[in-house]
Design an enzyme around this catalytic site. Structure first.
Site, PDB file in Angstrom:
ATOM      1  N   GLU A  79       0.825  -1.223   0.000  1.00  0.00           N
ATOM      2  CA  GLU A  79       0.000   0.000   0.000  1.00  0.00           C
ATOM      3  C   GLU A  79       0.854   1.267   0.000  1.00  0.00           C
ATOM      4  OE1 GLU A  79      -2.961   0.058   3.123  1.00  0.00           O
ATOM      5  OE2 GLU A  79      -3.421   2.160   2.759  1.00  0.00           O
ATOM      6  N   LYS A 254      -7.009  -0.174  11.915  1.00  0.00           N
ATOM      7  CA  LYS A 254      -6.431  -0.684  10.655  1.00  0.00           C
ATOM      8  C   LYS A 254      -5.160   0.083  10.316  1.00  0.00           C
ATOM      9  CE  LYS A 254      -5.917  -1.184   5.986  1.00  0.00           C
ATOM     10  NZ  LYS A 254      -5.049  -0.408   5.091  1.00  0.00           N
ATOM     11  N   ASP A 270       4.209 -13.995  11.688  1.00  0.00           N
ATOM     12  CA  ASP A 270       2.840 -14.347  11.299  1.00  0.00           C
ATOM     13  C   ASP A 270       1.948 -13.131  11.559  1.00  0.00           C
ATOM     14  OD1 ASP A 270       0.224 -15.301  11.203  1.00  0.00           O
ATOM     15  OD2 ASP A 270       0.733 -17.229  12.085  1.00  0.00           O
ATOM     16  N   HIS A 367      -1.337  10.521  -0.593  1.00  0.00           N
ATOM     17  CA  HIS A 367      -1.591   9.150  -1.038  1.00  0.00           C
ATOM     18  C   HIS A 367      -1.660   9.078  -2.560  1.00  0.00           C
ATOM     19  CE1 HIS A 367      -2.994   5.112  -0.006  1.00  0.00           C
ATOM     20  NE2 HIS A 367      -3.699   5.187  -1.123  1.00  0.00           N
TER      21      HIS A 367
HETATM   22  P1  NAD Z   1       9.107 -23.203  15.710  1.00  0.00           P
HETATM   23  O1  NAD Z   1       8.312 -24.428  15.918  1.00  0.00           O
HETATM   24  O2  NAD Z   1       9.742 -23.030  14.380  1.00  0.00           O
HETATM   25  O3  NAD Z   1      10.286 -23.067  16.766  1.00  0.00           O
HETATM   26  C1  NAD Z   1      10.271 -23.560  18.012  1.00  0.00           C
HETATM   27  C2  NAD Z   1      11.697 -23.905  18.482  1.00  0.00           C
HETATM   28  O4  NAD Z   1      12.662 -22.854  18.308  1.00  0.00           O
HETATM   29  C3  NAD Z   1      11.700 -24.150  19.969  1.00  0.00           C
HETATM   30  O5  NAD Z   1      11.294 -25.461  20.270  1.00  0.00           O
HETATM   31  C4  NAD Z   1      13.142 -23.910  20.373  1.00  0.00           C
HETATM   32  O6  NAD Z   1      13.856 -25.122  20.535  1.00  0.00           O
HETATM   33  C5  NAD Z   1      13.746 -23.143  19.206  1.00  0.00           C
HETATM   34  N1  NAD Z   1      14.446 -21.894  19.608  1.00  0.00           N
HETATM   35  C6  NAD Z   1      15.596 -21.413  19.042  1.00  0.00           C
HETATM   36  N2  NAD Z   1      15.983 -20.285  19.629  1.00  0.00           N
HETATM   37  C7  NAD Z   1      15.079 -19.989  20.575  1.00  0.00           C
HETATM   38  C8  NAD Z   1      14.926 -18.903  21.489  1.00  0.00           C
HETATM   39  N3  NAD Z   1      15.815 -17.888  21.553  1.00  0.00           N
HETATM   40  N4  NAD Z   1      13.838 -18.875  22.290  1.00  0.00           N
HETATM   41  C9  NAD Z   1      12.929 -19.875  22.240  1.00  0.00           C
HETATM   42  N5  NAD Z   1      13.049 -20.945  21.416  1.00  0.00           N
HETATM   43  C10 NAD Z   1      14.082 -21.002  20.570  1.00  0.00           C
HETATM   44  O7  NAD Z   1       8.240 -21.905  15.969  1.00  0.00           O
HETATM   45  P2  NAD Z   1       7.028 -21.492  16.918  1.00  0.00           P
HETATM   46  O8  NAD Z   1       7.335 -20.081  17.281  1.00  0.00           O
HETATM   47  O9  NAD Z   1       6.751 -22.453  17.998  1.00  0.00           O
HETATM   48  O10 NAD Z   1       5.792 -21.490  15.894  1.00  0.00           O
HETATM   49  C11 NAD Z   1       5.580 -20.410  15.039  1.00  0.00           C
HETATM   50  C12 NAD Z   1       4.846 -20.846  13.791  1.00  0.00           C
HETATM   51  O11 NAD Z   1       3.582 -21.396  14.127  1.00  0.00           O
HETATM   52  C13 NAD Z   1       4.568 -19.691  12.882  1.00  0.00           C
HETATM   53  O12 NAD Z   1       5.073 -20.004  11.595  1.00  0.00           O
HETATM   54  C14 NAD Z   1       3.038 -19.606  12.851  1.00  0.00           C
HETATM   55  O13 NAD Z   1       2.571 -19.146  11.610  1.00  0.00           O
HETATM   56  C15 NAD Z   1       2.629 -21.012  13.133  1.00  0.00           C
HETATM   57  N6  NAD Z   1       1.282 -21.268  13.680  1.00  0.00           N
HETATM   58  C16 NAD Z   1       0.437 -20.280  14.103  1.00  0.00           C
HETATM   59  C17 NAD Z   1      -0.807 -20.585  14.630  1.00  0.00           C
HETATM   60  C18 NAD Z   1      -1.680 -19.462  15.144  1.00  0.00           C
HETATM   61  O14 NAD Z   1      -1.253 -18.334  15.217  1.00  0.00           O
HETATM   62  N7  NAD Z   1      -2.918 -19.713  15.548  1.00  0.00           N
HETATM   63  C19 NAD Z   1      -1.210 -21.912  14.727  1.00  0.00           C
HETATM   64  C20 NAD Z   1      -0.339 -22.904  14.296  1.00  0.00           C
HETATM   65  C21 NAD Z   1       0.913 -22.592  13.793  1.00  0.00           C
END
Ligand code: NAD
Length: 413
Positions: A79, A254, A270, A367
């Site tokens: 945008e 928004k 996300d 804009h």
């Molecule tokens: P992920 O599963 O990729 O990462 C998790 C891992 O990162 C942890 O288990 C840990 O071992 C590691 N890690 C590395 N460095 C770290 C640090 N400094 N602190 C903490 N952990 C660290 O990611 P996630 O964040 O668990 O999941 C995010 C994803 O889930 C996004 O892509 C999102 O789109 C998706 N998602 C979203 C929804 C929702 O919003 N409702 C639902 C399902 C999935």
């Protein structure tokens, strides 16, 4: 760091400035320029049914001062005007001393739905809380490694058309990740023991995007002598309208999300999760603005924002998309908390800039000026000279339509 006139530079010179300021390497510069950083095989592994990649502009806003630190903020958005407005709000904030910000601990909440529960189910779950927490902990090892882990477990009862249900709220400290996968894994791992303890059936096991325990706040005092009295009054009037009129409030919020989503995208986060969290938080009680404005004793404009921000500096798509990693590198936040504070400041700056324009000259002039370049291209202008000429004539006529752009371009020929 001198970023004056940044917006007027050609792309190559902007990149050069970023490189000279140590924000990117020569290799990063190439990656941004050739636009092919996300390889097809990587894209194909990210989601299903891939047939290509979709490009969007990647911009930066330099000179965003939060808690005394100067950031170059990456933004990905289609945008026009959002980046310019953010830069404008942040510049006026900098001239007024910058933003102050803080963030909660990164606690995400996962919900577990238990159906078919008897009268004592809640008590049983509370009695078995330690056992459930122990089980959940086994699945929290990934975040425990980084200092996170299980932090609490609450139980709620809800009455529904399908009877009483228990909702278990698992609180997980996820440190620097967004945390959805992690929380969902914990919930699924702990489900069997919850069935055993409660005597009910576990159905939904999913985090809530209403991340109320993971909020970020930002504040700025825009000095009256910097922004002008008319702007202060215009912003205050605009804010009061949003606070008392839901139709305006939707658009007010928004505008805040314009900035925060763009940073979320540029850093591989996300943005739907950010959206869901922000709007559901705004709707607690009754739907209200995420920002708040008032004048201090000196007549300066005080702006504040508070918003849940489930964003990470690692994990999810960030680990896969090289452009997202570059966005993270350019921003240089040392963890998720710092990232969320900058995002909150950007949301506030974005909102201030919109209210400033809306409350005074209106947003269409700025804009449409930007949009005019797109119209010129649609009308057939190719070279920078042709585009500039069409835009200039459109500016003179103040009619920003494809038809007018075509008429001007054909007339030029
Ligand atoms: P992920 O599963 O990729 O990462 C998790 C891992 O990162 C942890 O288990 C840990 O071992 C590691 N890690 C590395 N460095 C770290 C640090 N400094 N602190 C903490 N952990 C660290 O990611 P996630 O964040 O668990 O999941 C995010 C994803 O889930 C996004 O892509 C999102 O789109 C998706 N998602 C979203 C929804 C929702 O919003 N409702 C639902 C399902 C999935």
């Amino acid at each position: 760091m001198d970023f004056s006139g940044f917006y007027k530079l050609p792309v190559e010179d902007r990149l050069k400035r970023l490189r000279e300021a140590g924000r990117i390497s020569g290799e990063d510069e190439k990656l941004l320029l050739d636009g092919d950083a996300l390889k097809m095989d990587v894209a194909d592994r990210m989601v299903e049914n891939v047939v290509g990649r979709f490009h969007l502009p990647f911009s930066v806003v330099p000179g965003v001062v939060v808690n005394g630190k100067e950031y170059v903020v990456p933004m990905v958005i289609e945008e026009p005007s959002v980046v310019a407005a953010c830069a404008n709000g942040c510049k006026l904030a900098r001239e007024s001393g910058g933003f102050t910000a803080d963030a909660d601990e990164p606690i995400m909440i996962g919900e577990m739905q238990v159906v078919g529960v008897g009268k004592e189910a809640k008590e049983k779950v509370l009695e078995g809380k330690e056992r459930i927490m122990e089980k959940a902990k086994e699945y929290a090892a990934g975040v425990e490694r980084y200092g996170g882990g299980m932090r609490g477990l609450e139980v709620r009862e809800i009455q529904t058309a399908r009877g009483e249900m228990l909702i278990l709220m698992f609180e997980v400290d996820v440190r620097d990740i967004m945390g959805a996968n992690t929380v969902n894994t914990i919930l699924e791992g702990a489900a069997p023991i919850v069935e055993e303890v409660s005597g009910g059936k576990v159905r939904l096991k999913i985090l809530t995007n209403l991340a109320v325990k993971r909020k970020a706040r930002a504040r700025c005092v825009w000095k009256r002598e910097v922004v002008g009295g008319e702007v202060v009054e215009g912003v205050l009037d605009g804010y009061e309208m949003a606070a008392h009129d839901i139709y305006r409030c939707a658009t007010h919020n928004k505008g805040i999300m314009n900035g925060m989503d763009a940073v979320a995208l540029a850093t591989g986060n996300d943005w739907r999760a950010v959206e869901a969290g922000a709007h559901s938080y705004a709707a607690i009680g009754s739907y209200k603005p995420l920002t708040r404005y008032y004048a201090d004793e000196g007549g300066n404009l005080v702006g504040e924002i508070e918003v849940p921000l489930a964003v990470g500096t690692v994990g999810g798509a960030i680990n896969i998309n090289p452009v997202a990693q570059l966005g993270q590198k350019i921003l240089g936040a040392e963890g998720a908390g710092e990232l969320s504070m900058v995002m909150a400041a950007v949301g506030l700056a974005q909102n201030f800039a919109a209210l400033r324009a809306l409350g005074t000259t209106g947003i269409q002039a700025g804009h449409m000026k930007l949009h005019a370049r797109n119209l010129a291209v649609i009308a057939g202008a190719h070279t920078p000279k042709e585009i500039d000429m069409v835009v200039r004539k459109m500016d003179e006529s103040r009619v920003y339509t494809v038809e007018n752009a075509r008429k001007i371009f054909e007339g030029m020929r």
